[in-house]
Design an enzyme around this catalytic site. Structure first.
Site, mmCIF file in Angstrom:
data_model
loop_
_atom_site.group_PDB
_atom_site.id
_atom_site.type_symbol
_atom_site.label_atom_id
_atom_site.label_comp_id
_atom_site.label_asym_id
_atom_site.label_seq_id
_atom_site.Cartn_x
_atom_site.Cartn_y
_atom_site.Cartn_z
ATOM 1 N N CYS A 176 -11.179 -63.104 -51.423
ATOM 2 C CA CYS A 176 -12.500 -63.188 -52.019
ATOM 3 C C CYS A 176 -12.289 -63.281 -53.427
ATOM 4 O O CYS A 176 -11.672 -62.451 -54.140
ATOM 5 C CB CYS A 176 -13.417 -62.027 -51.527
ATOM 6 S SG CYS A 176 -14.876 -61.740 -52.277
ATOM 7 N N HIS A 234 -13.110 -73.799 -46.672
ATOM 8 C CA HIS A 234 -14.431 -74.236 -47.144
ATOM 9 C C HIS A 234 -14.651 -75.689 -46.823
ATOM 10 O O HIS A 234 -13.690 -76.471 -46.917
ATOM 11 C CB HIS A 234 -14.368 -74.049 -48.782
ATOM 12 C CG HIS A 234 -14.310 -72.687 -49.221
ATOM 13 N ND1 HIS A 234 -15.583 -71.990 -49.509
ATOM 14 C CD2 HIS A 234 -13.347 -71.837 -49.547
ATOM 15 C CE1 HIS A 234 -15.233 -70.901 -49.842
ATOM 16 N NE2 HIS A 234 -14.145 -70.757 -50.086
ATOM 17 N N GLY A 293 -15.553 -70.134 -53.256
ATOM 18 C CA GLY A 293 -16.477 -71.377 -52.993
ATOM 19 C C GLY A 293 -16.364 -72.414 -54.201
ATOM 20 O O GLY A 293 -16.490 -73.500 -53.976
ATOM 21 N N CYS A 302 -20.166 -67.258 -55.026
ATOM 22 C CA CYS A 302 -18.898 -67.222 -54.087
ATOM 23 C C CYS A 302 -17.783 -67.821 -54.878
ATOM 24 O O CYS A 302 -18.062 -69.042 -55.306
ATOM 25 C CB CYS A 302 -19.211 -68.218 -52.902
ATOM 26 S SG CYS A 302 -17.497 -68.182 -51.768
ATOM 27 N N GLU A 346 -21.776 -68.245 -47.029
ATOM 28 C CA GLU A 346 -20.569 -67.746 -46.828
ATOM 29 C C GLU A 346 -20.363 -67.362 -45.092
ATOM 30 O O GLU A 346 -21.182 -66.721 -44.620
ATOM 31 C CB GLU A 346 -20.417 -66.376 -47.784
ATOM 32 C CG GLU A 346 -20.103 -66.856 -49.007
ATOM 33 C CD GLU A 346 -19.585 -65.545 -49.931
ATOM 34 O OE1 GLU A 346 -18.581 -65.145 -49.655
ATOM 35 O OE2 GLU A 346 -20.219 -65.253 -50.728
#
Length: 269
Positions: free
Chosen positions: A68, A156, A217, A214, A205
Site C-alpha cells: 500500500c 494493477h 495505483g 491509491c 481498489e
C-alpha cells in the site's frame, strides 16, 4: 495500544501500533474497524530487526495484502517524526521500502522496481502485459479493452481513457477486479493523460472499492503510461483526494512516490 487515523492524498487509513503487543484481528473485526473508522486500509506497525518497522496491511474487506503505497508514506511520516531521522526503512510483505522527507512537508517512498512479467502480476496465462485480453461492454464493440498491467507489489490493470468521469467506475470495477484473467484479483485504474507530465486518475481498489487515492495505483499508471510513450517518466497524478508526484527513475528503475500525509486523530485504547 495507540491508533492513528490518517490519510495520504485522501486515501484513508487506520494505523495500529503493534510494536509492544500483538494485533491479530479476525476478518470480521477488520471489516468492523474499516466501517467504524471509514478506512480504506487497516495497518499494523510491528517490530522488525531488519528495518525501522514491519508494516502489515489489510484492505477494508479484511483481506491481507502485500503493498500500500500511500499507507507506507503515512507510516513513514509517523516513524520520521518519532525518530527525528531523515529517512526510515519499512519492511512489507512485498519489499523493503525507504521513506524520506521531501520539500513542502511532503513524504516520499521508494517503491522499488515495477514487475512486468505476466507471472509477476499474476495473470492466468501468458499474455502481453502492455494490453491484456480483457474487454468490458458488447463483445463486438467493447467500450473498455486491453488494459496495461503491472505489479507494484500488488496487481494493477490500467485503462487509458479520454475522460475518467465518463465511466461508472463502481459498476465496472468489480467486473475487472475478479476477472478470470486475474487469479488473485486486481486493482483497476482509469487514467486520463492530460499532457506528458499530468495524468488524471481514479482507482477501484481490490478489496476496498473506489477510493480517493491509491499510491500503488498512481505508480502503476505512470509506469504503464511512460512505457507506452504517453508521458514522460515523471508526472503529476491528479486523484480525487489530492496530487501525487510519481518518478520512474531511469537509472535505478525504481519508482519514487511523493505526496501529502495528514494525521487526523490519535487514540489510545
Amino acid at each position: 495500544m495507540r491508533i492513528w487515523k490518517m490519510n495520504g492524498a485522501g486515501n484513508a487509513f487506520a494505523v495500529f501500533d503493534a510494536r509492544n503487543g500483538p494485533f491479530k484481528p479476525s476478518k470480521e473485526q477488520l471489516q468492523d474497524i474499516a466501517r467504524t473508522m471509514q478506512a480504506d486500509q487497516i495497518m499494523a506497525i510491528e517490530r522488525d530487526l531488519r528495518a525501522d518497522a514491519f508494516l502489515r496491511i489489510w484492505n477494508a474487506d479484511g483481506g491481507e495484502v502485500k503493498a500500500c503505497g500511500n499507507g507506507t508514506r503515512a507510516v513513514a511520516h509517523l516513524l520520521l517524526e518519532e525518530s527525528g531521522k531523515d529517512s526510515v526503512r519499512i519492511q512489507t510483505e512485498a519489499d523493503m521500502l525507504k521513506g524520506s522527507r521531501a520539500d513542502g512537508n511532503l513524504v516520499s517512498v521508494d517503491m522499488g522496481s515495477p514487475l512486468m512479467g505476466w507471472e509477476d502480476i499474476p495473470l492466468s496465462e501468458k499474455m502481453d502485459v502492455r494490453g491484456v485480453d480483457v474487454k468490458i461492454g458488447p463483445m463486438d464493440d467493447p467500450y473498455l479493452y486491453k488494459p496495461a498491467v503491472v505489479s507494484m507489489g500488488n496487481p494493477h490493470a490500467v485503462f487509458f481513457v479520454d475522460d475518467v468521469d465518463a465511466y461508472d467506475i463502481p459498476a465496472i470495477g468489480p467486473l475487472v477486479e475478479w476477472h478470470p484473467t486475474f487469479p488473485e484479483g486486481v486493482n483497476v485504474g482509469f487514467a486520463q493523460v492530460i499532457d506528458r507530465q499530468t495524468i488524471r486518475l481514479r482507482v477501484w481498489e481490490r478489496g476496498a472499492g473506489l477510493t480517493k487515492a491509491c499510491g500503488t495505483g498512481a505508480c502503476a499508471a505512470l509506469v504503464c503510461a511512460a512505457r507506452a510513450g504517453k508521458t514522460d517518466r515523471k508526472a503529476r497524478l491528479i486523484l480525487d483526494g489530492g496530487d501525487l508526484i510519481i518518478h520512474w527513475d531511469e537509472t535505478t528503475d525504481h519508482v519514487i512516490m511523493t505526496g501529502p500525509v495528514e494525521l487526523e486523530q490519535t487514540m489510545d485504547v
